[in-house]
Design an enzyme around this catalytic site. Structure first.
Site, short mmCIF file in Angstrom:
data_model
loop_
_atom_site.label_atom_id
_atom_site.label_comp_id
_atom_site.label_asym_id
_atom_site.label_seq_id
_atom_site.Cartn_x
_atom_site.Cartn_y
_atom_site.Cartn_z
CG ASP A 505 -1.86 0.95 1.13
OD1 ASP A 505 -2.22 1.76 0.23
OD2 ASP A 505 -2.65 1.07 2.14
CD GLU A 508 -0.35 5.69 -4.09
OE1 GLU A 508 -1.09 4.57 -4.20
OE2 GLU A 508 0.26 5.80 -2.91
#
Length: 937
Positions: A505, A508
């Site tokens: 997770d 980005e």
């Protein structure tokens, strides 16, 4: 300074990109000479445009002569002010036309007021040369643009790689620029025959690609000038159709609007909403053409970019760096386009069988005791559960590769208990590594610091941001040393806690401060001359400094690859730690991500809109080669309702990746939390999924070895039916199953589109033979469609699933885990066409070993029905799958009652026939890995 690795690094498949280009006057590749009025400004006009010494950025080398030919239709205008709003005088100083236009209804952005005239100066094609694989040429620009650091001389290389794949690059021949380190196919000779022809405009330079079959123009870059400055690259093209999909990740319909739409690709941690840049970047689009044809285009570029769609229709790529590396896929049908794209970026990995079962998670399972209780509650309520997950709760101070000794003191034992119960375990792992502890107290950071694995700032020190554990450093997964360090950390933690997969997770990468705790430098990487439409108004919003340094280049170039490179590292680490097939689910993605990982669609809200949007999202990621995809069932943010959770569970049973997950402080939403009526409805959906797992697993095998999709939009199977092109609230599993979910509140009916053919309600298949479901209530068992919308009954306990005539699907008795379901008896559903034919396939192995194809440790069967006879064809048989027991064959579409049924020439006395549903149920006792013949007459 950028540090360039040697070309032998494992990720650098494009380190030395093949260089070729198209030339005219040869075969079908004609060099077109454009009319004089389209060739750009004369030297006199250039001289008048900008006198020596001019320094204004609006004038820098740009023509000032008033442009002519400004009477372009508003929908055919290409923006001459993409970087900022400008005045009429500034527009004309750029050599462009200024003409106000109204904002189109329902458009995301307005028509440009300042736009390029056809005569705007661009590059000129020179020095055309034939090569072994295509052609090469030089592109020269005489007049600089209004962006700084124009590259005035470029090299065009065009490769006619395969019959259906054309590939060209445009780059700086004098200076090495960043190129995406994605391993792509190499070719060494020109394809002898192609589905495409190529033409060139000499001045202004442009490429026109046509489909030979019908002469249709698929790519035409002459519609607007080419830009190639250091930090701004623009390539525009016409489109042959307004039916375009791709360009993920975004929230919206499967088909994109060409009504002035801008899609921004810059991976970002943000709860999904329309018209914003989300977690992934996939610069690939697919266009549907008349007659069932399709083509695709892939821009292999990982820099921040905008993609602008306009109604003419046309598309403009606007990238902030790298090179122009373009692939065109000719199909000719949509299925082939997807396969050709995956030939370049890679076929999906093969997940373990257990990964297709039900996964359960939430942020807030705060102790091992609570986690255990959830598993026990699922079992008591008779809900299948294959994989239990934990969010941040298990960690010590939210640090990777640790566990909380107070709340999860028996963590290793808990995981072992799950294994003993035939289940698996996955936990969250974020990339950011805590950096705030004293030296010697946290091995992942100490080792990472010693081995130089972290992204660095302008001083060469690890860039420090802030994520869940507080101050953090960010591993650089483009560094080979980081891959080894990550593997070591995963392996060491696995020795303590034998987890089975990784949930990566925040990759980005997400950052709770802008850039770093020390800010970011004031330079052109942080403040580029062209800023795409990123949320937050800066590249460093919710992430790290664009100017930070990684092994391959700056983060400015590599940001969109962060999730992909972490997925590769995690995939590799799990193989090392477990010695079995890895299972990775990632939030951030890029082109080629499906080779290493699946994806979940992020922090979706618990509402009907997000339930509905999840269908096109699942379909889109399958088109992009990431078939293992799903949304958080019942929603992640906010509180669900009972009806919403039931309907989401029914749809989620047909997500390739099925997980229920919700947020801290949200109301619990495990299936057993709801009323008995709701639980029974959910239980039916669970059972249906587990019964169909052999078929789903076979679809994943086909995706892995053939580049097919698992969940797919209707247009992929029925491209010649334009009514299917915009259907994105239904989905197909493979070729055979059509799922029509209820996506609105308080509905007991649903309307879906049924392409031409015969469709059998799957509820007419007697699954009660498995002892799992009651016989279905009387329903419309068969739909004979000419290509039409059909309204279906859909009470709360029902999701409509239809089996397409001509197909055979394998099924298996359900259980509470795949460990047990894989031991159950098999059944086959045979859906006959009007001519009495059908076919299907089963792939079976042990469900988790590596190298089964190379080792031959699998069974593959083909099923065929024709002329009232059903047989199995043994493609490959091994000990894995050979002994599967077949107990029931249900044949749908038998018009008249059989008088006799034979199995291997032996009469079957206890078959049943239902004239209402035209269903023939044949009890058998067969071994799947042995040849058999069943006939009826």
């Amino acid at each position: 300074m950028m540090r360039w690795p040697p070309c032998s690094r494992p990720l650098l498949g494009v380190c030395t990109l093949l260089s070729l280009a198209l030339l005219g006057h040869i075969l079908l590749h004609d060099l077109e000479v454009v009319p004089r009025e389209l060739r750009g400004f004369s030297q006199d006009e250039i001289h008048q445009a900008c006198q020596p010494g001019a320094s204004s950025p609006e004038c820098r080398g740009s023509p000032r002569a008033a442009p002519t030919q400004c009477d372009l239709p508003p929908n055919s205008r290409f923006d001459c002010a993409p970087d900022k709003g400008i005045t009429p005088q500034q527009c004309e100083a750029r050599g462009c036309c200024y003409m106000p236009a109204e904002w189109p209804p329902d458009a995301q952005m307005g028509q440009p007021w300042c736009f390029f005239p056809p005569s705007y100066p661009s590059y000129r094609l020179e020095n055309l040369t034939t090569t072994e694989t295509g052609y090469t040429a030089t592109l020269t620009r005489a007049v600089p643009t209004f962006f700084p650091k124009d590259i005035m001389t470029l090299r065009l290389d065009m490769l006619m790689e395969t019959e259906s794949r054309l590939h060209f690059t445009i780059k700086d021949p004098a200076n090495r620029r960043y190129e995406v380190p994605l391993e792509t196919p190499r070719v060494y000779s020109q394809a002898p025959f192609t589905l495409y022809s190529v033409e060139f405009s000499e001045e202004p330079f442009g490429v026109v690609v046509r489909r030979k079959l019908d002469g249709r123009v698929l790519l035409n870059t002459t519609v607007a000038p080419l830009f190639f400055a250091d930090q701004f690259l623009q390539l525009s093209t016409s489109l042959p159709s307004q039916h375009i999909t791709g360009l993920a990740e975004h929230l919206g319909s499967l088909m994109l609007s060409t009504n002035w739409t801008k899609i921004t690709l810059w991976n970002r941690d943000i709860a999904p909403e329309p018209n914003v840049n989300l977690y992934g970047s996939h610069p690939f689009y697919l266009v549907l053409e008349d007659g069932g044809l399709a083509h695709g285009v892939f821009l292999l570029n990982s820099n921040a970019m905008d993609v602008v769609l306009q109604p003419s229709p046309a598309l403009s790529w606007r990238s902030t760096g790298g090179i122009l590396d373009v692939y065109i896929f000719l199909g000719p049908e949509p299925k082939s386009v997807v396969q050709q794209y995956l030939d370049v970026v890679g076929y999906p990995f093969m997940p373990p069988y257990w990964g297709l079962g039900f996964h359960l998670c939430r942020w807030g399972y705060s102790t091992s005791a609570i986690t255990r209780q959830v598993v026990e509650n699922m079992t008591r309520a008779y809900f299948p559960l294959d994989v239990q997950w934990n969010d941040l709760d298990y960690m010590d101070a939210r640090r990777d590769f640790t566990f909380n000794k107070d709340h999860f003191g028996d963590f290793p034992a808990m995981v072992q208990e799950l294994h003993q119960g035939g289940r698996r375990y996955i936990m969250i792992v974020d990339p950011a590594i805590s950096s705030s502890g004293p030296a010697g107290t946290y091995r992942p950071y100490d080792e990472g610091l010693r081995r130089g694995v972290f992204i660095t700032n302008e001083t060469g020190q690890p860039l420090i941001g802030q994520v869940w554990p507080g101050l953090t450093a960010f591993p650089d997964f483009t560094n080979p040393e980081t891959l080894d360090w990550w593997q070591d950390m995963v392996t060491e933690f696995h020795a303590q806690v034998p987890f089975d997969g990784m949930w990566i997770d925040m990759n980005e990468p997400s950052n709770f401060v802008r850039g770093s705790v020390d800010g970011c430098p004031d330079n052109s990487l942080e403040n580029p001359p062209y800023l795409p439409g990123v949320v937050g108004g800066t590249l460093r919003a919710a992430t790290i400094c664009a100017s930070s340094h990684q092994f391959l280049s700056t983060h400015y170039d590599l940001h969109n690859l962060y999730g992909l490179t972490e997925a590769l590292a995690s995939h590799r680490a799990l193989v090392k730690a477990r010695g079995m097939r890895p299972f990775v689910i990632s939030r951030s993605t890029f082109a080629g991500h499906g080779r290493y990982s699946g994806h979940w669609t992020g922090d979706v809200w618990s509402n009907w809109e997000q339930l509905s949007y999840s269908v096109p999202e699942i379909l889109l990621f399958n088109l992009l080669g990431v078939p293992l995809v799903g949304a958080d069932i019942c929603g992640f943010l906010g509180n669900t309702s009972e009806e919403l959770c039931v309907r989401w569970t029914q749809l989620g049973a047909f997500y390739p990746f099925m997980r229920n997950h919700n947020a801290l402080n949200s109301q619990p939403q495990e299936p057993y939390r709801f009323s008995e009526t709701a639980q029974q409805a959910m239980r039916k959906a669970f059972t249906l999924r587990y019964v169909l797992l052999p078929y789903l697993y076979t679809l994943f095998h086909r995706a892995h070895v053939r580049g097919e999709t698992v969940a797919r939009p209707l247009f992929l199977e029925f491209p010649e039916d334009p009514s299917t092109w915009t259907v994105d609230r239904q989905l197909l599993w493979g070729e055979a199953l059509l799922i029509t979910p209820v996506l609105e509140a308080e509905k007991v009916e649903v309307t879906g589109y049924f392409p031409q053919g015969t469709w059998y309600d799957l509820q007419t298949v007697p699954m009660e033979a498995f002892g799992s479901l009651p016989p279905p209530a009387p329903l419309t068992s068969v739909i004979h469609s000419k290509g039409q919308w059909v309204t279906l009954s859909a009470p709360l306990d029902t999701i409509n699933v239809h089996l397409r005539a001509g197909h055979i699907i394998p099924m298996q008795g359900p259980a509470l885990t795949t460990t047990e379901s894989r031991k159950q008896h098999m059944a086959l559903a045979v859906a006959l066409t009007a001519s009495g034919e059908a076919q299907g396939e089963l792939f079976w192995d042990d469900g988790e070993s590596l190298g089964v194809l190379d080792g031959g440790d699998y069974t593959q069967l083909i099923f065929l029905a024709k002329n009232n006879t059903f047989v199995n064809k043994l493609v490959h048989v091994s000990s894995e799958g050979a002994s599967l027991q077949l107990r029931n064959v249900t044949v749908l579409g038998v018009a008249t009652a059989p008088q006799q049924v034979l199995c291997n020439s032996v009469p079957v006395s206890n078959f049943t026939f239902s004239p209402d549903t035209e269903t023939l149920a044949i009890p058998v006792s067969l071994t799947m890995g042995e040849q058999f013949v069943i006939s009826w007459s």
